[in-house]
Design a protein around this motif. Structure first.
Motif, PDB file in Angstrom:
ATOM      1  N   TYR A   1       0.840  -1.193   0.000  1.00 38.54           N
ATOM      2  CA  TYR A   1       0.000   0.000   0.000  1.00 38.54           C
ATOM      3  C   TYR A   1       0.875   1.243   0.000  1.00 38.54           C
ATOM      4  O   TYR A   1       2.011   1.215   0.455  1.00 38.54           O
ATOM      5  CB  TYR A   1      -0.921  -0.017   1.225  1.00 38.54           C
ATOM      6  CG  TYR A   1      -0.179  -0.169   2.528  1.00 38.54           C
ATOM      7  CD1 TYR A   1       0.294  -1.407   2.946  1.00 38.54           C
ATOM      8  CD2 TYR A   1       0.064   0.930   3.343  1.00 38.54           C
ATOM      9  CE1 TYR A   1       0.995  -1.551   4.128  1.00 38.54           C
ATOM     10  CE2 TYR A   1       0.773   0.795   4.532  1.00 38.54           C
ATOM     11  CZ  TYR A   1       1.241  -0.458   4.916  1.00 38.54           C
ATOM     12  OH  TYR A   1       1.947  -0.590   6.074  1.00 38.54           O
TER      13      TYR A   1
ATOM     14  N   ASP B   1       4.797   6.846   2.639  1.00 36.34           N
ATOM     15  CA  ASP B   1       5.694   5.890   1.991  1.00 36.34           C
ATOM     16  C   ASP B   1       4.947   4.619   1.617  1.00 36.34           C
ATOM     17  O   ASP B   1       3.824   4.405   2.032  1.00 36.34           O
ATOM     18  CB  ASP B   1       6.846   5.532   2.943  1.00 36.34           C
ATOM     19  CG  ASP B   1       7.758   6.723   3.203  1.00 36.34           C
ATOM     20  OD1 ASP B   1       7.946   7.525   2.276  1.00 36.34           O
ATOM     21  OD2 ASP B   1       8.262   6.820   4.333  1.00 36.34           O
ATOM     22  N   ASP B   2       5.634   3.804   0.870  1.00 32.22           N
ATOM     23  CA  ASP B   2       5.109   2.465   0.616  1.00 32.22           C
ATOM     24  C   ASP B   2       5.164   1.645   1.892  1.00 32.22           C
ATOM     25  O   ASP B   2       6.017   1.855   2.743  1.00 32.22           O
ATOM     26  CB  ASP B   2       5.991   1.743  -0.417  1.00 32.22           C
ATOM     27  CG  ASP B   2       5.633   2.147  -1.836  1.00 32.22           C
ATOM     28  OD1 ASP B   2       4.822   3.070  -1.999  1.00 32.22           O
ATOM     29  OD2 ASP B   2       6.171   1.522  -2.755  1.00 32.22           O
ATOM     30  N   GLY B   3       4.264   0.694   1.997  1.00 36.45           N
ATOM     31  CA  GLY B   3       4.343  -0.278   3.074  1.00 36.45           C
ATOM     32  C   GLY B   3       3.997  -1.645   2.521  1.00 36.45           C
ATOM     33  O   GLY B   3       3.265  -1.758   1.523  1.00 36.45           O
ATOM     34  N   SER B   4       4.536  -2.698   3.138  1.00 36.60           N
ATOM     35  CA  SER B   4       4.165  -4.052   2.724  1.00 36.60           C
ATOM     36  C   SER B   4       4.378  -4.995   3.896  1.00 36.60           C
ATOM     37  O   SER B   4       5.234  -4.770   4.738  1.00 36.60           O
ATOM     38  CB  SER B   4       4.994  -4.511   1.516  1.00 36.60           C
ATOM     39  OG  SER B   4       6.369  -4.466   1.802  1.00 36.60           O
ATOM     40  N   ASP B   5       3.581  -6.032   3.949  1.00 37.63           N
ATOM     41  CA  ASP B   5       3.730  -7.005   5.032  1.00 37.63           C
ATOM     42  C   ASP B   5       2.978  -8.281   4.664  1.00 37.63           C
ATOM     43  O   ASP B   5       2.042  -8.271   3.862  1.00 37.63           O
ATOM     44  CB  ASP B   5       3.175  -6.450   6.353  1.00 37.63           C
ATOM     45  CG  ASP B   5       3.733  -7.184   7.582  1.00 37.63           C
ATOM     46  OD1 ASP B   5       4.483  -8.166   7.400  1.00 37.63           O
ATOM     47  OD2 ASP B   5       3.432  -6.758   8.710  1.00 37.63           O
TER      48      ASP B   5
ATOM     49  N   PRO C   1       1.700   5.293   6.498  1.00 39.45           N
ATOM     50  CA  PRO C   1       2.268   6.266   7.431  1.00 39.45           C
ATOM     51  C   PRO C   1       3.428   7.004   6.753  1.00 39.45           C
ATOM     52  O   PRO C   1       4.299   6.370   6.167  1.00 39.45           O
ATOM     53  CB  PRO C   1       2.795   5.393   8.585  1.00 39.45           C
ATOM     54  CG  PRO C   1       2.039   4.124   8.491  1.00 39.45           C
ATOM     55  CD  PRO C   1       1.741   3.929   7.039  1.00 39.45           C
TER      56      PRO C   1
ATOM     57  N   ASN D   1      -0.978  -0.483  11.001  1.00 34.80           N
ATOM     58  CA  ASN D   1      -0.650   0.937  11.072  1.00 34.80           C
ATOM     59  C   ASN D   1      -0.947   1.720   9.801  1.00 34.80           C
ATOM     60  O   ASN D   1      -0.377   2.791   9.591  1.00 34.80           O
ATOM     61  CB  ASN D   1       0.800   1.137  11.514  1.00 34.80           C
ATOM     62  CG  ASN D   1       1.758   0.409  10.609  1.00 34.80           C
ATOM     63  OD1 ASN D   1       1.341  -0.114   9.585  1.00 34.80           O
ATOM     64  ND2 ASN D   1       3.015   0.388  10.988  1.00 34.80           N
TER      65      ASN D   1
END
Lengths: 400, 400, 400
Positions: free
Chosen positions: B61, B70-74, B67, B236
């Motif tokens: 995302y 920035d990009d986030g991934s998990d 947050p 988050n």
């Protein structure tokens, strides 16, 4: 032609047996469900069962029980557990997890049963067997919360080794347990023993006399008990308490407690009484904390069933309703805990307290139980400005 | 000789029945496994089944969802649960534990079914039954995450008492629940009700109209929802949010929410829409927070199966693949949440937001499901410097 | 008359079949209990089983192993788990929860088996398959604690995707896993592969040669291992350790580890050896941490049973006692871990350490195992003023 008929009949049966057949590749099995589940081999060599329970409580309490003396109320899971038990030949085990809070192991033990019922050896986290009410399962205690002294002198469930057994005449247990770890990472141990005699036992009615003793190193210098009500999910009902702290830290010491037990089941009537006394000698300080308490309880199953009793553990088991409409039980209890200590270094709350508890239980099949208790508490000295309080406690219990 | 033959045939059968025989000591049993397990008596009086699920998610995302923008991934367990359910006569129970984090009780309740399907009484931790999508099991929702308003107006699972029932024509539920405990240890309560009418229902196809209402005391002065993606294990991802705090603490107040529901299943096609509106009156402050939202969703099962529906709960159930190659479903959803509040004391993030979600689901037997969603989010005001974002969300679901 | 006899015999059998009958509504079932429980359809399409274990340990340790060099001792649950596993057609799953501490998910994965035994695809939290001893179940490792290098180079159980398979000649696995989440909420990944060849394998005896490799981003700049004993519930035995910190925070970097494996089973004799080497390049710093280690272990089953081996995973399985009196096994192990690093920025404890471990195992049926180990540890440099220590480690294992 008859042969043909016979053959086809046999063939039909064989087919019938094969469509939807359930088999075992070894010994014959017996499977049960009564809302829970168990499986066992008919030769008695193996068994397995999932187990679980939840105790959903409602508390409404005030006065000396409530922080600040205000009213308090809550609805929450007093207990919720899931686990498994089983056995293979002479080895029986249980592994049960407590769900509330962030979770914890309730019990995890192995019992060797190969020496007969008079000498079972249990290794793992288990009850220490100190006190009749403490030893009676929380599913089967008559009241919703155990008595003041049973709480104050509780040994809890600990990792250890226990030898125990029982026949119609007497039961015993003796064990050594981990009490705690000291500040040098070494085990502090507890040794706990109990004997029970049954001057009368006819398989149902029983007259029970018992005594127990526990000595514990590294024990917190703290005797305490809530006043018959837990005070909601946070467990923040006021406590009768005597403890010794320095700079806000509770010190530790050697604790020695003993008790006497008497119990009676006569048809639908049952009663029990226990007396406890103990003291904690604080390590390296000239401080000794004393505590003493007792309770007396009587109950009657209105629908005529007899409360159960286990000679193996020397403790009460539950009430099994005899018919589909369920069973009703009433009871009353008086308990007292005396924490009067003359040493001014010992902080004492409430000093001496007692509660009257009356209640009614409804047992709907073995799966479901509902209880309603009224508790009145009194203390010698004020706690949070109050020396008297009342509580209504209700419980829905599901156990499989 | 024929007798001998017969006798030996019978003996042979009897022997066959005895080697590896599985029996029950009471009523006949039916046992099932389809990757899970259940046992029930054929007389319908008893049953038992372990249950479990895990939802293993992957998120990627960016923009307004992330947050800092920035990009986030998990990749992580969005949900994982184990538990048991069963029934004995008119009492049915469930006890389920959430495994992620430090663990928590998901549900623990007893339902009395003895008054018929129009009047079930459920006591314990359970859904409050507010909102169609909220009431649809997380195993069975079409999208991976529920819509913005379903999240913002969620009542969660709470301890309480609920009366509920349903027939082909309508369903209802009304209950009182623990919302929270106030700072004086007293229960804050919620009362929640819902009615559903089915102008058309033929056992599969259905036209569903519903409405719900909940009033809650001691509710946090906070409406919020993440923008269609959870944002990994820590949850988050940014939130649309309107809340009222003093000195960093969220105050509480009385919350009143209501909703309208419409849904349709016609063969492989299904759609649903809900509208929510609510407000929170902060206790002892002249502050009221308003919130409003809706979603519209349509789906189509490409392989022709019909999405399930339960008249008991008035909610969707799952898609059962008709053949071994599994079932495929596509869907699209538009949702919107409006947290515009003119009071400058109320801190608002994003103000108004909406997302477009499109996705595809693959159902491989009832045990396994795979979903892939694409989410585009927009907000009226920047969150962390962004007012737009995209996400890919994937899920592997195993449920037994 | 014979017809009548026949009919009544058939009727009698039919009646017998109906009283206490257990059936399945689809395929035939096989149910087993050996203290645990499993159910499967005879057509192989479905199965289900609860699983659980507890490892109850006792530690007594001193010198270089003990914090402050003092003695330490504890009795506690090293491991306790409950869960479920099952399969439906080509999908197999496991979901297992760790009970100690505040609880955590042990494994939760789905394996697709539809491509045959040479290409299984496993998605979810699982072992990465790096190292023979690491890959051998904690129920089945010969010693109580794994060797120094197996601990220092452990990859743990992580969420990811792994392709794996094996036949009599060789086994392989290759996967990508979540190593961690970086400070910008993005996935740090690990890629791990392993191959095993079996120059000799006759279904029981085996000669095993293997190699593995793992590359990990976002890895803690920290190689460490306790010295053969855990040090009680808190796990506070001293560690051999090399790590890089700034302001008390461990930095992260790219980690590359590889290993070689050899193992042999010849009747009751078995041995295994592994060599590991690795380095961590700290991100954005001119710092590289090196580590190297190996162990050599040999065991002998005194009662003649052969230790098991799985070609699917390329790892040891357990010892199954051939008769009711159980099986006895002795073993010895030497292991070494070298964390010598010349860069003065890297904090090194112990530098190089090795332990001798000798032990004896008793397998009482498949449910119960008891182990007793003696460990002697040495380090090149003092830890807490000591460079030598001794430990007694005992375990009671129950696994169903």
């Amino acid at each position: 032609m008859k042969k043909t008929l016979l053959a086809s009949a046999v063939a039909a049966l064989a087919f019938q047996a094969s469509a939807g057949t359930v088999t075992h590749d070894g010994a014959d099995l017996v499977i049960k469900t009564n809302g829970g589940f168990s499986v066992a081999t008919t030769d008695g060599n193996f068994s397995f069962a999932p187990t679980g329970r939840f105790h959903l409580d409602y508390n409404d309490y005030d006065g000396v029980m409530a922080p600040g003396g205000d009213d308090g109320s809550d609805a929450w899971f007093r207990r919720a557990r899931i686990g498994f038990k089983g056995h293979a030949y002479d080895f029986a085990y249980q592994l049960v997890y407590n769900l509330p809070g962030s979770g914890s192991i309730d019990v995890g033990f192995l019992t060797y049963t190969g020496w007969g019922k008079m000498a079972n050896l249990t290794i793992g986290q288990q009850k220490e067997n100190f006190g009749l009410e403490e030893l009676t399962s929380s599913n089967n205690i008559t009241s919703i919360e155990r008595s003041l002294p049973s709480s104050a002198f509780s040994t809890g469930k600990n990792v250890g080794v226990k030898l125990h057994g029982g026949n119609d005449l007497f039961s015993y247990s003796i064990g050594v347990f981990k009490n705690d770890i000291d500040d040098e990472n070494e085990l502090d141990e507890a040794v706990t023993g109990r004997v029970v005699f049954r001057p009368y036992y006819n398989g149902g009615d029983v007259f029970h006399l018992g005594a127990g003793y526990t000595m514990r190193s590294g024990a917190d210098a703290d005797y305490n008990a809530r006043l018959g009500v837990r005070g909601g999910d946070a467990g923040n009902a006021n406590r009768l308490r005597a403890r010794y702290r320095e700079d806000g830290t509770v010190l530790v010491g050697d604790r020695d407690d003993w008790n006497l037990e008497a119990a009676l089941i006569m048809g639908p009537f049952h009663m029990s009484a226990e007396y406890f006394q103990g003291e904690i000698d604080v390590d390296d300080r000239p401080v000794t904390i004393d505590a003493e308490g007792y309770y007396l309880q009587a109950g009657y199953v209105l629908t005529g069933e007899r409360r159960g009793y286990s000679t193996g553990s020397g403790a009460f088991s539950g009430v099994k309703p005899a018919n589909e409409s369920g069973a009703w039980e009433v009871f009353a209890r008086y308990d007292s805990l005396d924490l009067d200590n003359s040493n001014p270094l010992i902080s004492v709350a409430g000093e001496q307290g007692d509660t009257w508890t009356v209640g009614i239980n409804y047992y709907a099949k073995s799966l479901v139980r509902v209880g309603l208790n009224y508790v009145r508490a009194n203390t010698d000295e004020n706690i949070a400005g109050e020396d008297r309080g009342d509580a209504i406690v209700a419980r829905l219990q599901v156990a499989f």
